[in-house]
Enzyme design. Structure first.
Site, mmCIF file in Angstrom:
data_model
loop_
_atom_site.group_PDB
_atom_site.id
_atom_site.type_symbol
_atom_site.label_atom_id
_atom_site.label_comp_id
_atom_site.label_asym_id
_atom_site.label_seq_id
_atom_site.Cartn_x
_atom_site.Cartn_y
_atom_site.Cartn_z
ATOM 1 N N ASP A 85 0.815 -1.143 0.007
ATOM 2 C CA ASP A 85 0.157 -0.014 -0.083
ATOM 3 C C ASP A 85 0.942 1.132 0.002
ATOM 4 O OD1 ASP A 85 -2.318 1.458 0.058
ATOM 5 O OD2 ASP A 85 -2.582 1.482 2.259
ATOM 6 N N GLY A 181 -7.731 8.327 8.098
ATOM 7 C CA GLY A 181 -7.936 8.716 9.438
ATOM 8 C C GLY A 181 -9.130 8.922 9.927
ATOM 9 N N HIS A 208 -9.875 5.027 -0.941
ATOM 10 C CA HIS A 208 -9.009 4.856 0.180
ATOM 11 C C HIS A 208 -9.683 5.757 1.246
ATOM 12 C CE1 HIS A 208 -4.724 3.783 -1.318
ATOM 13 N NE2 HIS A 208 -5.589 3.534 -2.524
#
Length: 293
Positions: A85, A181, A208
């Site tokens: 990743d 996050g 993502h």
């Protein structure tokens, strides 16, 4: 058992309107939880190690050896993609390929589009020669990723079309409003841009920073061509919340196996929940004939 390339799995997912979950490895026990969750749901799974975590985990070869041994020892039967990743450089992507990863992401999104294309093309040429899939990125996903803060930069439709055409990537991560996050407020994905990019590129899209995005938006993203959805923060929150509770309730305990047990169970439960949410449960059966590394 060996690892499978990502490209054919994503092609099937895109065709049948479901998504395969990518879950990040944060150690051996996390890897066990991810694999067990996928096996219980009979779902293909993408087990990912971010480039900035590779050294923490012991290096490329250590990650490959660990994941290979776990799939064998645990009797995992579902297709497993071992994915790099956010590969930081061409050289790091090549190291992952040489070590035995079955998929890599080269993240050239911080470079001008011409440089991003040229560098991604080199990664694709090397990876495809070894039956390894490649994900590329256009635009910048915001938020914190492995200690680095990034501002959101929406992907341009024409740049995405050119990028896919010239690089021959197997999957495209187009930045469309998600962040790495925790979200502050409700996420708002750019669905108009998403529809245009999906139609003009015709490759599986990658989302993502999907932790915390409402189900309604995830389902819409899947319908618009997202065949790979990345989850990490959601697993980390589930793990840390459970571990904090255990530490508070068992102040005198000191054995790691017992202290971390509930946290790891929550990681597996989160993996299983997301697989169901993405529509990937019981999708492993059609992938048995895939060539493995």
């Amino acid at each position: 058992m060996g690892f499978v390339p990502m490209a054919p799995l994503l092609a099937d997912a895109k065709k049948d309107s479901y998504a395969i979950g990518q879950f990040n490895i944060n150690g051996l026990q996390w890897a066990k939880a991810i694999l067990a969750g996928a096996e219980s749901q009979q779902s293909p799974v993408i087990a990912a190690a971010s480039d900035r975590l590779i050294d923490y985990l012991g290096g490329f070869q250590t990650v490959v050896a660990m994941m290979g041994a776990l799939t064998d020892e645990l009797g995992i039967t579902v297709p497993v993609v071992l994915h790099l990743d956010h590969g930081l450089s061409i050289e790091r992507c090549k190291k992952a390929v040489d070590a035995g990863f079955s998929s890599v992401m080269f993240d050239g999104s911080h470079y001008p589009i011409n440089e991003n294309i040229d560098m991604t093309k080199e990664v694709v040429a090397y990876a495809h020669a070894h039956n390894v899939s490649v994900e590329g990125e256009v635009g910048t996903v915001g938020g914190m990723e492995d200690g680095l803060m990034a501002e959101i930069k929406y992907a341009d439709v024409e740049e995405c079309q050119r990028f896919v055409c010239e690089t021959n990537v197997d999957a495209l991560a187009a930045a469309l409003g998600s962040v790495h996050g925790k979200y502050k407020g409700e996420p708002k994905l750019g669905f108009n841009e998403m529809a245009a990019i999906s139609a003009s590129t015709n490759v599986p899209l990658v989302l993502h920073g999907a932790s915390g995005i409402p189900d309604e938006q995830l389902q819409r993203a899947i319908k618009l061509g997202h065949a790979k959805i990345n989850i990490n923060t959601e697993c980390m929150i589930a793990w840390s919340d459970a571990c904090r509770t255990t530490f508070a309730e068992q102040e005198t305990a000191f054995e790691p196996r017992l202290l971390l047990q509930e946290g790891l169970a929550m990681v597996q439960a989160t993996v299983e929940k997301k697989i169901k949410q993405f529509g990937a449960a019981n999708k492993a059966a059609g992938s048995a004939s895939l060539q493995r590394r």
